[in-house]
Enzyme design. Structure first.
Site, short mmCIF file in Angstrom:
data_model
loop_
_atom_site.label_atom_id
_atom_site.label_comp_id
_atom_site.label_asym_id
_atom_site.label_seq_id
_atom_site.Cartn_x
_atom_site.Cartn_y
_atom_site.Cartn_z
N GLY A 40 -13.36 -21.16 -11.00
CA GLY A 40 -12.32 -20.14 -11.23
C GLY A 40 -11.05 -20.77 -11.74
CG ASN A 41 -7.25 -19.43 -14.47
OD1 ASN A 41 -6.96 -20.61 -14.74
ND2 ASN A 41 -6.79 -18.42 -15.17
CB THR A 47 -7.65 -24.48 -1.53
OG1 THR A 47 -7.49 -25.15 -2.77
CG2 THR A 47 -7.38 -25.43 -0.39
CB THR A 48 -8.34 -19.49 0.46
OG1 THR A 48 -7.07 -19.77 -0.12
CG2 THR A 48 -8.19 -18.63 1.68
CE1 TYR A 82 -1.24 -28.68 -16.58
CE2 TYR A 82 -1.34 -29.70 -14.41
CZ TYR A 82 -1.79 -28.75 -15.31
OH TYR A 82 -2.79 -27.87 -14.95
CD GLN A 93 -9.85 -32.71 -18.59
OE1 GLN A 93 -10.90 -32.74 -17.96
NE2 GLN A 93 -8.84 -31.91 -18.23
CD GLU A 116 -11.01 -27.17 -5.23
OE1 GLU A 116 -10.95 -27.99 -4.29
OE2 GLU A 116 -10.03 -26.53 -5.63
CD GLU A 184 -0.92 -26.60 -10.34
OE1 GLU A 184 -2.08 -26.97 -10.26
OE2 GLU A 184 -0.42 -25.72 -9.59
O1 8LK Z 1 -6.84 -28.15 -10.04
C1 8LK Z 1 -5.74 -28.95 -9.86
C2 8LK Z 1 -4.96 -29.14 -11.14
O2 8LK Z 1 -5.70 -29.96 -12.05
C3 8LK Z 1 -4.65 -27.85 -11.87
O3 8LK Z 1 -3.32 -27.90 -12.33
C4 8LK Z 1 -5.58 -27.82 -13.04
C5 8LK Z 1 -5.84 -29.29 -13.31
N1 8LK Z 1 -7.21 -29.54 -13.78
C6 8LK Z 1 -7.43 -29.91 -15.10
O4 8LK Z 1 -6.49 -29.99 -15.88
N2 8LK Z 1 -8.70 -30.19 -15.54
C7 8LK Z 1 -9.72 -30.06 -14.67
C8 8LK Z 1 -9.50 -29.65 -13.34
C9 8LK Z 1 -8.23 -29.39 -12.91
C10 8LK Z 1 -10.77 -29.60 -12.72
C11 8LK Z 1 -11.66 -29.96 -13.67
C12 8LK Z 1 -13.14 -30.06 -13.47
N3 8LK Z 1 -11.05 -30.24 -14.85
#
Ligand code: 8LK
Length: 247
Positions: A40-41, A47-48, A82, A93, A116, A184
């Site tokens: 999910g987004n 987490t909950t 970020y 990544q 997760e 964030e």
């Molecule tokens: O989920 C924690 C933070 O990490 C949130 O700001 C989004 C970022 N994130 C990301 O940029 N790329 C991701 C994930 C989380 C999780 C995956 C698998 N790839």
């Protein structure tokens, strides 16, 4: 005469090897945990959801390894990504892919493994978004994709069920602002909107990429008080399937 005896022995040998192979397969099937990935987004309540299931000792809960992303040998890759995405998206990544792989192959004695996110959302949602926004150059995205293709073909990444916490971008934007994670702070609404779209196409409409397992969709717009009730409804799915899988 001797030839026939040898042939007989060879046939028996084959039979025994086949039997052994079947037993090994059955054994590994038996010991593999029923694996659920929670998708999910940002801010949809993963987490909950995971905390709700942490109380069961038979469920191994693997939260997103955000501490590792914030501290890779002293480097905050999440923060870098970020603050300067063009420079750091590839590094971030690549590391996300490695840490997700680690969770996928991590052995557990529990019959159920709850993760997760996954190597799939890494590739289909986040990398896809960065590629479309040209935060990842075409060559960088190609390298990540080559790794992804190789890993999903050659390593035991097994997913049995996907729980999709479906939310609206407006709700998750408010939650993200409220939780106030330093990295964030600068994430714009449009970013969540397009991540939402990618999740929808992948898990709801199933028009983009491939779905590695059956999808259960939950309404993640509910407020945190009533959401536990919604999670409770899904508990039997996770339990029953987990038990079935380990029998
Ligand atoms: O989920 C924690 C933070 O990490 C949130 O700001 C989004 C970022 N994130 C990301 O940029 N790329 C991701 C994930 C989380 C999780 C995956 C698998 N790839």
């Amino acid at each position: 005469m001797i030839r026939r005896a040898i042939n007989n022995l060879l046939l028996r040998g084959k039979y025994i090897v086949n039997m052994a192979n079947n037993l090994i397969c059955a054994e590994s099937k038996k010991s593999r945990p029923f694996t659920v990935i929670v998708e999910g987004n940002i801010g949809c309540g993963k987490t909950t959801f995971l905390n709700y299931f942490k109380k069961h000792k038979n469920i191994c809960v693997l939260s997103e390894p955000i501490d590792l992303w914030r501290d890779c040998k002293g480097h905050n890759l999440l923060g870098h990504m970020y603050s300067d995405p063009k420079k750091w998206s590839f590094t971030f990544q690549s590391y996300v892919q490695l840490t997700m792989l680690n969770h996928h192959v991590l052995p557990t004695p529990c019959p159920v493994k709850l993760m997760e996110r996954s190597i799939y959302s890494a590739r289909y949602c986040f990398v896809e978004k960065m590629k479309r926004d040209e935060l990842l150059s075409k060559p960088s995205a190609a390298v990540i994709d080559e790794w992804f293709q190789w890993l999903t073909k050659n390593t035991p990444i097994n997913v049995d069920l996907i729980v999709y916490l479906r939310s609206s971008p407006e709700v998750v934007y408010r939650r993200m602002m409220e939780r106030n994670r330093s990295e964030e702070k600068s994430v714009p609404f449009e970013y969540l909107e397009s991540l939402h779209q990618l999740h929808e196409e992948w898990l709801y409409y199933k028009t983009l990429h491939h779905c590695p397992a059956r999808v259960l969709t939950l309404d993640a717009n509910l407020d945190l008080e009533s959401i536990e009730e919604e999670y409770g409804k899904f508990e039997p799915h996770i339990w029953n399937l987990g038990i079935l899988n380990s029998n």
